[in-house]
Design an enzyme around this catalytic site. Sequence first.
Site, PDB file in Angstrom:
ATOM      1  N   HIS A 167      17.018 -36.884  -9.979  1.00  0.00           N
ATOM      2  CA  HIS A 167      16.413 -37.411  -8.742  1.00  0.00           C
ATOM      3  C   HIS A 167      14.918 -37.125  -8.687  1.00  0.00           C
ATOM      4  O   HIS A 167      14.325 -37.178  -7.620  1.00  0.00           O
ATOM      5  CB  HIS A 167      17.117 -36.809  -7.520  1.00  0.00           C
ATOM      6  CG  HIS A 167      18.554 -37.214  -7.420  1.00  0.00           C
ATOM      7  ND1 HIS A 167      18.947 -38.496  -7.131  1.00  0.00           N
ATOM      8  CD2 HIS A 167      19.695 -36.521  -7.636  1.00  0.00           C
ATOM      9  CE1 HIS A 167      20.272 -38.574  -7.140  1.00  0.00           C
ATOM     10  NE2 HIS A 167      20.751 -37.382  -7.455  1.00  0.00           N
TER      11      HIS A 167
ATOM     12  N   ASN B 147      -1.738   1.787   5.994  1.00  0.00           N
ATOM     13  CA  ASN B 147      -0.923   0.719   5.426  1.00  0.00           C
ATOM     14  C   ASN B 147      -0.486  -0.148   6.586  1.00  0.00           C
ATOM     15  O   ASN B 147       0.065   0.357   7.562  1.00  0.00           O
ATOM     16  CB  ASN B 147       0.289   1.352   4.714  1.00  0.00           C
ATOM     17  CG  ASN B 147       1.364   0.349   4.361  1.00  0.00           C
ATOM     18  OD1 ASN B 147       1.080  -0.834   4.200  1.00  0.00           O
ATOM     19  ND2 ASN B 147       2.590   0.807   4.237  1.00  0.00           N
ATOM     20  N   GLY B 148      -0.756  -1.457   6.490  1.00  0.00           N
ATOM     21  CA  GLY B 148      -0.390  -2.363   7.576  1.00  0.00           C
ATOM     22  C   GLY B 148      -1.549  -3.286   7.879  1.00  0.00           C
ATOM     23  O   GLY B 148      -2.474  -3.428   7.058  1.00  0.00           O
TER      24      GLY B 148
ATOM     25  N   GLU C 284      16.639 -17.349  -9.444  1.00  0.00           N
ATOM     26  CA  GLU C 284      16.253 -15.969  -9.766  1.00  0.00           C
ATOM     27  C   GLU C 284      15.586 -15.917 -11.151  1.00  0.00           C
ATOM     28  O   GLU C 284      14.588 -15.222 -11.345  1.00  0.00           O
ATOM     29  CB  GLU C 284      17.483 -15.054  -9.699  1.00  0.00           C
ATOM     30  CG  GLU C 284      17.287 -13.629 -10.185  1.00  0.00           C
ATOM     31  CD  GLU C 284      16.190 -12.854  -9.462  1.00  0.00           C
ATOM     32  OE1 GLU C 284      15.628 -13.353  -8.479  1.00  0.00           O
ATOM     33  OE2 GLU C 284      15.890 -11.742  -9.928  1.00  0.00           O
TER      34      GLU C 284
ATOM     35  N   ARG D  80       3.815  -0.136  -4.771  1.00  0.00           N
ATOM     36  CA  ARG D  80       3.589  -0.693  -3.441  1.00  0.00           C
ATOM     37  C   ARG D  80       2.260  -1.437  -3.342  1.00  0.00           C
ATOM     38  O   ARG D  80       1.960  -2.070  -2.329  1.00  0.00           O
ATOM     39  CB  ARG D  80       3.624   0.428  -2.401  1.00  0.00           C
ATOM     40  CG  ARG D  80       4.960   1.149  -2.321  1.00  0.00           C
ATOM     41  CD  ARG D  80       4.915   2.194  -1.236  1.00  0.00           C
ATOM     42  NE  ARG D  80       4.672   1.587   0.046  1.00  0.00           N
ATOM     43  CZ  ARG D  80       5.613   1.134   0.857  1.00  0.00           C
ATOM     44  NH1 ARG D  80       6.871   1.238   0.518  1.00  0.00           N
ATOM     45  NH2 ARG D  80       5.313   0.585   2.001  1.00  0.00           N
TER      46      ARG D  80
ATOM     47  N   CYS E 114       0.856  -1.177   0.000  1.00  0.00           N
ATOM     48  CA  CYS E 114       0.000   0.000   0.000  1.00  0.00           C
ATOM     49  C   CYS E 114       0.900   1.238   0.000  1.00  0.00           C
ATOM     50  O   CYS E 114       1.920   1.280   0.680  1.00  0.00           O
ATOM     51  CB  CYS E 114      -0.945   0.114   1.183  1.00  0.00           C
ATOM     52  SG  CYS E 114      -2.098  -1.248   1.319  1.00  0.00           S
TER      53      CYS E 114
ATOM     54  N   TRP F  56      -2.940  -2.569  -1.673  1.00  0.00           N
ATOM     55  CA  TRP F  56      -2.681  -3.989  -1.896  1.00  0.00           C
ATOM     56  C   TRP F  56      -3.520  -4.690  -0.844  1.00  0.00           C
ATOM     57  O   TRP F  56      -3.231  -4.606   0.355  1.00  0.00           O
ATOM     58  CB  TRP F  56      -1.198  -4.296  -1.716  1.00  0.00           C
ATOM     59  CG  TRP F  56      -0.826  -5.700  -2.069  1.00  0.00           C
ATOM     60  CD1 TRP F  56      -0.485  -6.168  -3.311  1.00  0.00           C
ATOM     61  CD2 TRP F  56      -0.738  -6.821  -1.179  1.00  0.00           C
ATOM     62  NE1 TRP F  56      -0.203  -7.510  -3.242  1.00  0.00           N
ATOM     63  CE2 TRP F  56      -0.349  -7.936  -1.950  1.00  0.00           C
ATOM     64  CE3 TRP F  56      -0.951  -7.001   0.180  1.00  0.00           C
ATOM     65  CZ2 TRP F  56      -0.168  -9.205  -1.414  1.00  0.00           C
ATOM     66  CZ3 TRP F  56      -0.782  -8.267   0.726  1.00  0.00           C
ATOM     67  CH2 TRP F  56      -0.385  -9.350  -0.070  1.00  0.00           C
TER      68      TRP F  56
ATOM     69  N   GLU G 212       6.893 -14.329 -11.910  1.00  0.00           N
ATOM     70  CA  GLU G 212       6.209 -13.140 -11.387  1.00  0.00           C
ATOM     71  C   GLU G 212       5.707 -12.208 -12.471  1.00  0.00           C
ATOM     72  O   GLU G 212       4.694 -11.553 -12.271  1.00  0.00           O
ATOM     73  CB  GLU G 212       7.008 -12.418 -10.299  1.00  0.00           C
ATOM     74  CG  GLU G 212       8.327 -11.863 -10.654  1.00  0.00           C
ATOM     75  CD  GLU G 212       9.019 -11.207  -9.452  1.00  0.00           C
ATOM     76  OE1 GLU G 212       8.408 -10.943  -8.417  1.00  0.00           O
ATOM     77  OE2 GLU G 212      10.225 -10.938  -9.587  1.00  0.00           O
TER      78      GLU G 212
ATOM     79  N   LYS H 119      11.752 -14.674 -11.863  1.00  0.00           N
ATOM     80  CA  LYS H 119      11.441 -13.571 -12.783  1.00  0.00           C
ATOM     81  C   LYS H 119      10.353 -14.003 -13.751  1.00  0.00           C
ATOM     82  O   LYS H 119       9.405 -13.270 -14.007  1.00  0.00           O
ATOM     83  CB  LYS H 119      12.686 -13.121 -13.585  1.00  0.00           C
ATOM     84  CG  LYS H 119      13.711 -12.318 -12.832  1.00  0.00           C
ATOM     85  CD  LYS H 119      13.339 -10.879 -12.565  1.00  0.00           C
ATOM     86  CE  LYS H 119      12.697 -10.675 -11.243  1.00  0.00           C
ATOM     87  NZ  LYS H 119      13.462 -10.729 -10.034  1.00  0.00           N
TER      88      LYS H 119
ATOM     89  N   LYS I  68       5.713  -4.227  -4.507  1.00  0.00           N
ATOM     90  CA  LYS I  68       7.173  -4.212  -4.478  1.00  0.00           C
ATOM     91  C   LYS I  68       7.744  -4.418  -3.080  1.00  0.00           C
ATOM     92  O   LYS I  68       8.702  -5.140  -2.896  1.00  0.00           O
ATOM     93  CB  LYS I  68       7.690  -2.888  -5.061  1.00  0.00           C
ATOM     94  CG  LYS I  68       9.197  -2.887  -5.134  1.00  0.00           C
ATOM     95  CD  LYS I  68       9.715  -2.184  -6.331  1.00  0.00           C
ATOM     96  CE  LYS I  68      11.206  -2.366  -6.466  1.00  0.00           C
ATOM     97  NZ  LYS I  68      11.577  -3.672  -7.015  1.00  0.00           N
TER      98      LYS I  68
HETATM   99  O1  M6R Z   1      12.900  -4.987  -0.772  1.00  0.00           O
HETATM  100  P1  M6R Z   1      13.445  -6.360  -0.646  1.00  0.00           P
HETATM  101  O2  M6R Z   1      14.686  -6.576  -1.448  1.00  0.00           O
HETATM  102  O3  M6R Z   1      13.637  -6.777   0.791  1.00  0.00           O
HETATM  103  O4  M6R Z   1      12.318  -7.305  -1.254  1.00  0.00           O
HETATM  104  C1  M6R Z   1      12.432  -8.695  -1.188  1.00  0.00           C
HETATM  105  C2  M6R Z   1      11.423  -9.376  -2.099  1.00  0.00           C
HETATM  106  O5  M6R Z   1      10.127  -9.078  -1.713  1.00  0.00           O
HETATM  107  C3  M6R Z   1      11.619  -8.986  -3.565  1.00  0.00           C
HETATM  108  O6  M6R Z   1      12.913  -9.257  -4.000  1.00  0.00           O
HETATM  109  C4  M6R Z   1      10.619  -9.725  -4.468  1.00  0.00           C
HETATM  110  O7  M6R Z   1      10.893 -11.096  -4.469  1.00  0.00           O
HETATM  111  C5  M6R Z   1      10.640  -9.141  -5.874  1.00  0.00           C
HETATM  112  N1  M6R Z   1       9.305  -9.102  -6.392  1.00  0.00           N
HETATM  113  C6  M6R Z   1      11.449  -9.944  -6.817  1.00  0.00           C
HETATM  114  O8  M6R Z   1      11.414  -9.499  -8.112  1.00  0.00           O
END
Ligand code: M6R
Length: 606
Positions: A502, A102-103, A479, A27, A2, A76, A486, A483, A601
């Site tokens: 395995h 927010n929270g 990673e 956010r 948020c 969010w 997401e 990517k 984010k």
């Molecule tokens: O702000 P941060 O690096 O602590 O965030 C960690 C994860 O939430 C963040 O890397 C998330 O996995 C991203 N969406 C990856 O692209």
Amino acid sequence: MCGIVAYLGGRPAASVVMEGLRRVAYRGYDSAGVAVASEAGAPLEWLKRAGKISVLEEALERTPLAGYLALGHTRWATHGRPDDVNAHPHVSEDGRLALVHNGIIENYLPLRERLRASGHHFRSQTDSEVVLHLIEEAFQGDLAAALRAALAQVRGSYAVVVAHTDSAEVVAARHTSPLVVGHGDGEQWLASDVTALLPFTRHVTHLQDGDVVVLGRGGVRLTDLQGREVERPRELVDWDAETAEKDGYEHFMLKEIAEQPSVVRRALAGRITDDASDAELGLSLEPHAIDRVIVTAAGTASYAGGVGAALIESLARVPASVEVASEMRYRDPVIDARTLVIAVSQSGETVDTLAATREARRRGARTLAVLNVKGSTLSREVDDVLYLRAGPEVGVASTKAYMAMLTVLTLLAIRMGRATGSLDDTLAKRLLDGLVALPQALESALASRERIRDLAPHLAGARSALYLGRGVNVSTAFEGALKLKEISYVHAEAYPMGEMKHGPIALIEPDVPVVAIATDAERYDKTTSSLQELRARDGFVIAIASEGDDEIEAHASEVVFVPRVDELLSPMVNVVPLQLLAYESAVALGRDVDQPRNLAKSVTVE
Ligand code: M6R
């Protein structure tokens, strides 16, 4: 999660808040709203809409809101579907009090029952609305006092901002969720992060847990939850507004991928000794006082942490591992004063990473943050900070911050190796020279975009995809798979290459492509054997291989070549084609690359 923006001053408040909201939309973006006060005493006016900020913008074009004070929110959803009613601001029935939050208010159910029994009428399903009613119940002309009285009854996390038509003020408080004050000349702002403030001011104050702030005509007043004055430093943000613009790129993610060579240069600047034999990080590391290193982080940052832990163990010969923060915080880990806990985070606000770091501190560990955002909560809670200097990252899918994390963690591993004496001069120099040359290698890796665009349909049309790597590139495979998931919503899994046989090999079919990182020269034969095992089962293999590898084409269906670099530095080069593969697949599928569904984010709730 948020985004909050609020403004009080002489500019058109709704436009200022909307401009800020666009910049913190990463956010959360399932609904948005704004409430405006046109003059003291007059009822508030507000608009809220389900959907992205553009939906609210269109509504505001039809029904403009004018005033000197505004509160805005981009949501969010946690409690209650993303719809117009659950969107913030929440406004009292008489239209005099508005709130954005927010929270999570954890005890909202009993509070709601009590308030209902005493005649309060709830319109939304949100946890946030109870705070509005608690303030309404306590309000006797002093909004800050009413907010304090309300917050004394709630349990959970909050950045909460309120306005009442009887007081020409914006009042806010924070506990766990971030909030920043922006200072201007006769005007003030509040925002969830500094990105929202960049077009207006770079003079900021980061609020701390338990702070209550009043923005008024006379300036900013800071107190604690008991009403005692507190002082917080004013800081100057060194990011400029342009770095948070798309700059002609179609998406922020693409811009941020392209920025990576300069991100590495910035992360290295001034951090290598003149004779290029050691890293200079300004840390008082006493490696002989450290028995063990734990890197803790979430998501992409945890994969950077995986590379970092492998490098530290290899170069410094100190046992090092990575722990996902959401697990570490509850796992009763063996941590003591001889443990170095490294928290890796772009935002410095990820609630799991913060909690894991606090737990490590409680157990006596020395803590170090590898972190992008200055002034963030994490920066205040650790013994040392190494900043990423990546600039604002706007794309929800992290790319350039990951690259900066790898750069800084590699420097740290080199420094620790030098300090323990296990890294000799020759290898240190070779790695540091390699780091300095890396931006050029990244430029070449970026040039593979055309080739990758041709390969993207294989992933975009896939039922599922597998990503494989060895050694330091196991984390790169994770990673790459994250990517793809997401931003394209194509299912993907990552495995250490040797684990295929395995179990996961049972998944191999022509429409389950495999992306295999094949740059490890030392274990090259093992890699090609694994690829042959996949090909023998009709697997479609896209290999990421080093330039000059003439053999690889015999083992893969398609190859993407990247510049040959030292294997310990290869995660930085190898991730680039994986970022581009995810990007091009998502574009081919018509996905919203910068704001993928269900994500936000900065994950500031559990
Ligand atoms: O702000 P941060 O690096 O602590 O965030 C960690 C994860 O939430 C963040 O890397 C998330 O996995 C991203 N969406 C990856 O692209």
